[in-house]
Design an enzyme around this catalytic site. Structure first.
Site, PDB file in Angstrom:
ATOM      1  N   GLY A  71     -32.284  61.619  26.504  1.00 34.74           N
ATOM      2  CA  GLY A  71     -32.186  60.506  27.426  1.00 34.74           C
ATOM      3  C   GLY A  71     -32.834  60.869  28.751  1.00 34.74           C
ATOM      4  N   GLY A 120     -30.803  62.731  23.014  1.00 37.27           N
ATOM      5  CA  GLY A 120     -30.962  61.357  22.570  1.00 37.27           C
ATOM      6  C   GLY A 120     -31.929  61.194  21.425  1.00 37.27           C
ATOM      7  CD  GLU A 143     -27.010  67.542  24.439  1.00 38.16           C
ATOM      8  OE1 GLU A 143     -27.783  66.681  24.009  1.00 38.16           O
ATOM      9  OE2 GLU A 143     -26.683  68.556  23.765  1.00 38.16           O
ATOM     10  CG  ASP A 151     -24.551  62.302  24.284  1.00 32.96           C
ATOM     11  OD1 ASP A 151     -25.480  63.087  24.039  1.00 32.96           O
ATOM     12  OD2 ASP A 151     -24.665  61.350  25.087  1.00 32.96           O
TER      13      ASP A 151
END
Length: 354
Positions: A71, A120, A143, A151
């Site tokens: 992301g 992402g 992350e 995530d």
């Protein structure tokens, strides 16, 4: 030839023969996801699922370096710093709904992964039916190094990898290549980078997907992690991060030269993020995909109001001093109560996954 407008678009969604083709088109940003890209892709998937002329979806990244590196973390960092956390939450909520849409998609979904796939980008590829990767693949969920957490469906997918491989990837942020990705089931097919264009053409021409991929299949080679898998399973089955670190240190100089390096690496990551990731792996093994995404939205809502994410992005991406000051700084200072709070129901209710 693309029009100037199409060339500048962040994402291209077009019908090509039998395929709905998504091209992530931010090559200078390694195709990092924006909210506009998420929304355009969701709309295209919805339309193509209802179109009988589209028999498969193919997703690729422009530029030759990355499928998608994640992301737009800098943008999300800046929104939070400016007090616009609700806007950041909107991105994460819609991204997670897109991940769930991919997971439940009723037509073949083929990700052509020719380069970097992280964060992402993993959410756009790992949950589809076909993950076709080249020798340029570099997979990671890094992350914990920026005070965030794995995530985009990692809560569901990583605990289902063999042994403790998912926990290993989640709490270390280590990168793996094609051979290990195939061995772990992250990639379903291996093809040469030089053949990716032809694979796309053949899929658009309507060729049988299995036959097309078989025709271009290559041997991914021996997985470098093979010799470490027993150590990984022993150490990363630890109950919590201090336990994992102790197990790694007990292996150092005995069965694995790599164990000490991994322990030192983990000491540089956010203690809170690693503890969240370990708990995700524990809980995620028994969750449905929708339940996992709702849980991730709980976590991200708390992360966005905390300290480590902003400090991690500052240290790694903004100032690039590589010296984050985590709070707390030591894994031994992270309490189970603090971690449990990240997983607690949101006062306003859970994210609706349709």
């Amino acid at each position: 030839m693309q029009s100037d407008q199409a060339a500048e678009a962040e994402i291209l969604c077009e019908r090509r023969g039998a395929a709905g083709v998504v091209t992530l088109n931010r090559p200078k940003a390694l195709n990092a996801l924006t909210l506009g890209m998420v929304r355009a892709m969701r709309a295209a998937l919805d339309a193509w699922e209802k179109d009988p002329a589209v028999t498969r979806v193919v997703v690729t990244g422009a530029g030759g370096r990355a499928f998608c590196a994640g992301g737009d973390i800098r943008r999300l960092h800046d929104l939070g710093r400016e007090g616009r956390i609700d806007e950041a939450r909107t991105f994460w909520g819609e991204e997670y709904k897109l991940n769930a849409r991919i997971k439940s998609y009723t037509k073949p979904y083929v990700a052509l992964i020719d380069g970097i796939v992280m964060g992402g980008g993993v959410g756009l590829s790992l949950h589809g039916s076909h993950r076709v990767a080249s020798e340029k693949l570099m997979f990671a969920m890094p992350e914990v190094g920026i005070g965030f957490f794995p995530d985009v469906g990692a809560t569901y997918a990583l605990p289902r990898l063999p042994g403790a491989a998912g926990t290993y990837l989640a709490v270390t942020g280590e990168r793996i290549g094609l051979a290990d990705a195939c061995a772990l089931g992250i990639a379903t097919h291996a093809v040469a980078s030089s053949a990716m264009g032809q694979v796309l053409d053949d899929l658009c021409a309507g060729g049988d997907i299995a036959a097309v991929l078989a025709a271009h299949a290559v041997d991914p080679g021996a997985p470098p992690l093979a010799g470490e898998r027993a150590m990984i399973d022993r150490c990363f089955a630890g109950a919590d991060i201090p336990d994992i670190l102790n197990r790694l240190l007990s292996e150092t100089g005995q069965s694995s030269e790599n164990a000490g390096r991994l322990a030192a690496l983990m000491r540089t990551k956010s203690p809170t993020s690693m503890a969240i990731a370990r708990e995700q792996m524990r809980r995620g093994a028994s969750l449905t995909f929708a339940e996992a995404m709702r849980l991730e939205y709980r976590i991200v809502s708390r992360i966005a109001e905390g300290h480590d994410f902003y400090e991690g992005v500052r240290a790694v991406i903004v100032d690039k001093d590589q010296a984050p000051k985590w709070r707390p700084q030591r894994v031994e200072e992270v309490t189970s109560e603090a971690i449990a709070a990240y997983f607690a129901p949101l006062p306003e209710g859970d994210l609706a996954i349709d």
